[in-house]
Design an enzyme around this catalytic site. Structure first.
Site, PDB file in Angstrom:
ATOM      1  N   ASP A   1      -7.037  -2.064  -7.266  1.00  0.00           N
ATOM      2  CA  ASP A   1      -7.627  -2.651  -6.069  1.00  0.00           C
ATOM      3  C   ASP A   1      -8.059  -4.081  -6.354  1.00  0.00           C
ATOM      4  O   ASP A   1      -8.414  -4.414  -7.491  1.00  0.00           O
ATOM      5  CB  ASP A   1      -8.831  -1.841  -5.585  1.00  0.00           C
ATOM      6  CG  ASP A   1      -9.136  -2.158  -4.128  1.00  0.00           C
ATOM      7  OD1 ASP A   1      -8.447  -1.624  -3.248  1.00  0.00           O
ATOM      8  OD2 ASP A   1     -10.035  -2.991  -3.875  1.00  0.00           O
TER       9      ASP A   1
ATOM     10  N   ARG B   1      -2.884   7.166   1.230  1.00  0.00           N
ATOM     11  CA  ARG B   1      -3.271   8.481   1.765  1.00  0.00           C
ATOM     12  C   ARG B   1      -2.236   9.115   2.680  1.00  0.00           C
ATOM     13  O   ARG B   1      -2.295  10.308   2.943  1.00  0.00           O
ATOM     14  CB  ARG B   1      -4.601   8.350   2.500  1.00  0.00           C
ATOM     15  CG  ARG B   1      -5.763   8.289   1.521  1.00  0.00           C
ATOM     16  CD  ARG B   1      -7.041   7.942   2.213  1.00  0.00           C
ATOM     17  NE  ARG B   1      -6.929   6.629   2.829  1.00  0.00           N
ATOM     18  CZ  ARG B   1      -7.950   5.915   3.264  1.00  0.00           C
ATOM     19  NH1 ARG B   1      -9.176   6.403   3.169  1.00  0.00           N
ATOM     20  NH2 ARG B   1      -7.773   4.729   3.792  1.00  0.00           N
TER      21      ARG B   1
ATOM     22  N   TYR C   1     -15.424 -11.155   0.458  1.00  0.00           N
ATOM     23  CA  TYR C   1     -16.115  -9.909   0.117  1.00  0.00           C
ATOM     24  C   TYR C   1     -17.358 -10.182  -0.727  1.00  0.00           C
ATOM     25  O   TYR C   1     -18.379  -9.520  -0.587  1.00  0.00           O
ATOM     26  CB  TYR C   1     -15.177  -8.965  -0.635  1.00  0.00           C
ATOM     27  CG  TYR C   1     -14.181  -8.265   0.271  1.00  0.00           C
ATOM     28  CD1 TYR C   1     -14.586  -7.220   1.099  1.00  0.00           C
ATOM     29  CD2 TYR C   1     -12.843  -8.644   0.304  1.00  0.00           C
ATOM     30  CE1 TYR C   1     -13.684  -6.579   1.939  1.00  0.00           C
ATOM     31  CE2 TYR C   1     -11.935  -8.004   1.132  1.00  0.00           C
ATOM     32  CZ  TYR C   1     -12.356  -6.970   1.950  1.00  0.00           C
ATOM     33  OH  TYR C   1     -11.466  -6.340   2.771  1.00  0.00           O
TER      34      TYR C   1
ATOM     35  N   ARG D   1       0.823  -1.221   0.000  1.00  0.00           N
ATOM     36  CA  ARG D   1       0.000   0.000   0.000  1.00  0.00           C
ATOM     37  C   ARG D   1       0.853   1.266   0.000  1.00  0.00           C
ATOM     38  O   ARG D   1       0.495   2.264   0.624  1.00  0.00           O
ATOM     39  CB  ARG D   1      -0.939   0.029   1.211  1.00  0.00           C
ATOM     40  CG  ARG D   1      -1.958  -1.076   1.230  1.00  0.00           C
ATOM     41  CD  ARG D   1      -3.112  -0.767   0.282  1.00  0.00           C
ATOM     42  NE  ARG D   1      -4.264  -1.577   0.612  1.00  0.00           N
ATOM     43  CZ  ARG D   1      -5.399  -1.103   1.111  1.00  0.00           C
ATOM     44  NH1 ARG D   1      -5.559   0.170   1.308  1.00  0.00           N
ATOM     45  NH2 ARG D   1      -6.383  -1.926   1.382  1.00  0.00           N
TER      46      ARG D   1
ATOM     47  N   ARG E   1      -5.600  12.593  -5.676  1.00  0.00           N
ATOM     48  CA  ARG E   1      -6.923  12.045  -5.378  1.00  0.00           C
ATOM     49  C   ARG E   1      -7.977  13.143  -5.239  1.00  0.00           C
ATOM     50  O   ARG E   1      -9.169  12.882  -5.372  1.00  0.00           O
ATOM     51  CB  ARG E   1      -6.786  11.231  -4.097  1.00  0.00           C
ATOM     52  CG  ARG E   1      -8.029  10.757  -3.436  1.00  0.00           C
ATOM     53  CD  ARG E   1      -8.510   9.443  -3.987  1.00  0.00           C
ATOM     54  NE  ARG E   1      -9.269   8.763  -2.962  1.00  0.00           N
ATOM     55  CZ  ARG E   1     -10.466   9.142  -2.532  1.00  0.00           C
ATOM     56  NH1 ARG E   1     -11.039  10.198  -3.077  1.00  0.00           N
ATOM     57  NH2 ARG E   1     -11.066   8.477  -1.565  1.00  0.00           N
TER      58      ARG E   1
HETATM   59  O1  CP3 Z   1       0.041  -1.395  -2.480  1.00  0.00           O
HETATM   60  C1  CP3 Z   1      -0.308  -0.442  -3.203  1.00  0.00           C
HETATM   61  O2  CP3 Z   1       0.054   0.738  -3.022  1.00  0.00           O
HETATM   62  C2  CP3 Z   1      -1.157  -0.753  -4.422  1.00  0.00           C
HETATM   63  C3  CP3 Z   1      -2.537  -0.456  -4.323  1.00  0.00           C
HETATM   64  C4  CP3 Z   1      -3.502  -1.305  -3.514  1.00  0.00           C
HETATM   65  C5  CP3 Z   1      -4.712  -0.761  -3.027  1.00  0.00           C
HETATM   66  N1  CP3 Z   1      -5.462  -1.772  -2.524  1.00  0.00           N
HETATM   67  C6  CP3 Z   1      -5.081   0.673  -3.111  1.00  0.00           C
HETATM   68  C7  CP3 Z   1      -6.152   1.192  -2.249  1.00  0.00           C
HETATM   69  C8  CP3 Z   1      -3.505  -2.671  -3.218  1.00  0.00           C
HETATM   70  C9  CP3 Z   1      -2.436  -3.700  -3.459  1.00  0.00           C
HETATM   71  C10 CP3 Z   1      -4.766  -2.947  -2.598  1.00  0.00           C
HETATM   72  C11 CP3 Z   1      -5.189  -4.305  -2.206  1.00  0.00           C
HETATM   73  C12 CP3 Z   1      -6.367  -4.461  -1.346  1.00  0.00           C
HETATM   74  N2  CP3 Z   1      -7.556  -3.806  -1.427  1.00  0.00           N
HETATM   75  C13 CP3 Z   1      -6.487  -5.427  -0.318  1.00  0.00           C
HETATM   76  C14 CP3 Z   1      -5.454  -6.428   0.063  1.00  0.00           C
HETATM   77  C15 CP3 Z   1      -4.284  -5.766   0.684  1.00  0.00           C
HETATM   78  C16 CP3 Z   1      -4.198  -5.804   2.163  1.00  0.00           C
HETATM   79  O3  CP3 Z   1      -3.961  -4.739   2.746  1.00  0.00           O
HETATM   80  O4  CP3 Z   1      -4.257  -6.898   2.768  1.00  0.00           O
HETATM   81  C17 CP3 Z   1      -7.771  -5.301   0.245  1.00  0.00           C
HETATM   82  C18 CP3 Z   1      -8.331  -6.099   1.402  1.00  0.00           C
HETATM   83  C19 CP3 Z   1      -8.434  -4.282  -0.470  1.00  0.00           C
HETATM   84  C20 CP3 Z   1      -9.818  -3.808  -0.275  1.00  0.00           C
HETATM   85  C21 CP3 Z   1      -9.889  -2.393   0.060  1.00  0.00           C
HETATM   86  N3  CP3 Z   1      -9.631  -1.355  -0.799  1.00  0.00           N
HETATM   87  C22 CP3 Z   1     -10.258  -1.841   1.306  1.00  0.00           C
HETATM   88  C23 CP3 Z   1     -10.599  -2.644   2.538  1.00  0.00           C
HETATM   89  C24 CP3 Z   1     -10.245  -0.449   1.133  1.00  0.00           C
HETATM   90  C25 CP3 Z   1     -10.750   0.575   2.112  1.00  0.00           C
HETATM   91  C26 CP3 Z   1      -9.821   0.818   3.204  1.00  0.00           C
HETATM   92  C27 CP3 Z   1      -9.348   2.225   3.151  1.00  0.00           C
HETATM   93  O5  CP3 Z   1      -8.158   2.413   3.412  1.00  0.00           O
HETATM   94  O6  CP3 Z   1     -10.163   3.117   2.842  1.00  0.00           O
HETATM   95  C28 CP3 Z   1      -9.786  -0.154  -0.177  1.00  0.00           C
HETATM   96  C29 CP3 Z   1      -9.540   1.176  -0.743  1.00  0.00           C
HETATM   97  C30 CP3 Z   1      -8.124   1.456  -1.203  1.00  0.00           C
HETATM   98  N4  CP3 Z   1      -7.360   0.595  -1.946  1.00  0.00           N
HETATM   99  C31 CP3 Z   1      -7.384   2.665  -1.012  1.00  0.00           C
HETATM  100  C32 CP3 Z   1      -6.164   2.510  -1.677  1.00  0.00           C
HETATM  101  C33 CP3 Z   1      -5.061   3.530  -1.839  1.00  0.00           C
HETATM  102  C34 CP3 Z   1      -7.872   3.898  -0.275  1.00  0.00           C
HETATM  103  C35 CP3 Z   1      -8.696   4.654  -1.248  1.00  0.00           C
HETATM  104  C36 CP3 Z   1      -8.688   6.137  -1.009  1.00  0.00           C
HETATM  105  O7  CP3 Z   1      -9.487   6.575  -0.186  1.00  0.00           O
HETATM  106  O8  CP3 Z   1      -7.908   6.842  -1.681  1.00  0.00           O
END
Ligand code: CP3
Length: 355
Positions: A77, A32, A154, A28, A41
């Site tokens: 994602d 943010r 999910y 990740r 964003r």
């Molecule tokens: O690693 C990276 O920088 C690449 C991008 C990436 C994102 N999501 C961007 C993201 C990767 C590899 C993921 C994978 C992901 N997404 C997982 C598995 C990874 C882990 O941490 O175990 C899961 C469970 C998700 C599902 C998901 N997407 C959730 C639960 C959320 C909401 C949580 C939150 O932080 O708001 C997201 C949104 C998300 N995916 C964001 C980002 C940068 C935040 C979005 C934003 O508000 O800008």
């Protein structure tokens, strides 16, 4: 095969080839906590960012430019696959991802389809091509997908969950349905990762974030079996495959036995223990506790040394956090982490100072 990037520390560590210091990237890493990400964003929702290849590419290269990490991970994602399979996806502030309608019956399952990645996930493949252009061969690009089991949770729950009552309920009450759904997801993920590799990613990571929701025997049956199939399917394509199954420390040996190239270690298993159990058959990735980034610099450096010493000397370690970076850590601390790994790690390498 994609051409080799100038900084190939990560790929060398995946292959166990000599290199002068331990590579680092961060799960990740484009998120943010980075003011540059928040600016990108601003005024757009997250999915628009994911679905606009130029913007996704810009987010992907950000951490390489501002942190100096040794690999980029595609900005996207895991939820784009369930969406392409036919569910409606929304990212709801404070609730996380929401999928509808949730998959609860035979009829729900039959409505899902296995997407053609070129047609239905073309925006991801375009983002890969666009990112590779922008990286100009500087560092490798990692593609990814959610693991079948994590996507299943999910899709069955329809959203994030603490109890996994619906997903585990299906595993226990309707294993036949669970197998069929997992099959379908595995086929979708397999095609998707193959397409990412054909588009030029240098490695792929499969995120099994919710592996720990299952007891060990069920993890092997309802998650690991499908991960193994994916590893076998991707092996002929010749790029490293990283399996990250969170909270599945009980099954590290079995994860390694799938034939994957790299095993992601979460922060709950000490790196020294993981190394003792897995040796140098596979590369280990991890595993500093993400929360240490709230600590003052000296504590972060100490944490870095602990992980490096836990792994010890050797050419099969990729430094990372033990799970995704938290959204409110100070970016200066993340920079410090990257510098600390660069400074402290050469003594663990033959080609570094550790002769
Ligand atoms: O690693 C990276 O920088 C690449 C991008 C990436 C994102 N999501 C961007 C993201 C990767 C590899 C993921 C994978 C992901 N997404 C997982 C598995 C990874 C882990 O941490 O175990 C899961 C469970 C998700 C599902 C998901 N997407 C959730 C639960 C959320 C909401 C949580 C939150 O932080 O708001 C997201 C949104 C998300 N995916 C964001 C980002 C940068 C935040 C979005 C934003 O508000 O800008």
């Amino acid at each position: 095969m994609p051409s080799s990037p100038r900084n190939d520390l990560f790929l060398r560590a995946c292959r166990g080839e000599p290199h002068p210091r331990t590579p680092i990237w961060i799960m990740r890493q484009a998120g943010r906590y980075l003011p540059e990400y928040r600016r990108l964003r601003e005024g757009r929702d997250f999915l628009t960012l994911c679905k606009t290849p130029e913007l996704a590419a810009e987010a992907t290269v950000l951490p390489v430019k501002v942190l100096g990490v040794d690999a980029a991970i595609l900005f996207s994602d895991i939820m784009v696959v369930p969406e392409a399979m036919g569910l409606e996806l929304e990212l709801v502030e404070s609730r996380g991802p929401v999928l509808s309608p949730p998959v609860r019956s035979e009829a729900d399952l039959d409505r899902l389809h296995v997407p053609d990645p070129e047609e239905e996930l073309g925006f991801v493949l375009d983002a890969i091509r666009c990112t590779l252009e922008r990286l100009e061969g500087e560092v490798p690009l990692i593609g990814f997908s959610g693991a079948p089991w994590t996507l299943f949770t999910y899709m069955v729950e329809g959203q994030g969950t603490k109890s996994f009552s619906r997903a585990k309920g299906m595993v226990y009450a309707r294993p036949d349905l669970a197998y069929r759904l997992l099959e379908k997801i595995t086929e979708a993920v397999g095609r998707y990762l193959e397409a990412q590799i054909r588009s030029g990613v240098h490695a792929v990571q499969i995120f099994d974030t919710w592996a720990g929701a299952l007891p060990p025997a069920l993890f092997r049956e309802f998650s690991l079996a499908y991960l193994e199939r994916l590893v076998l399917r991707l092996a002929p394509l010749g790029v490293p495959v990283i399996l990250f199954a969170k909270d599945a420390g009980h099954s590290l040996e079995r994860i390694a036995e799938t034939g994957c190239t790299v095993v992601g270690i979460d922060w709950a298993t000490p790196m020294g223990e993981a190394k003792k159990r897995l040796g140098t058959r596979v590369t280990l990735q991890g595993n500093l506790d993400p929360a240490i980034l709230y600590a003052p610099p000296e504590r972060i450096r100490e944490g870095v040394r602990e992980v490096l010493e836990g792994y010890g000397r050797g050419e099969r370690h990729v430094f990372n956090l033990g799970h995704g970076i938290l959204p409110d850590v100070p970016p200066d601390h993340v920079r410090l982490l990257v510098e600390a790994v660069a400074r402290e790690s050469p003594r663990f390498h033959r080609d570094g100072e550790g002769r």
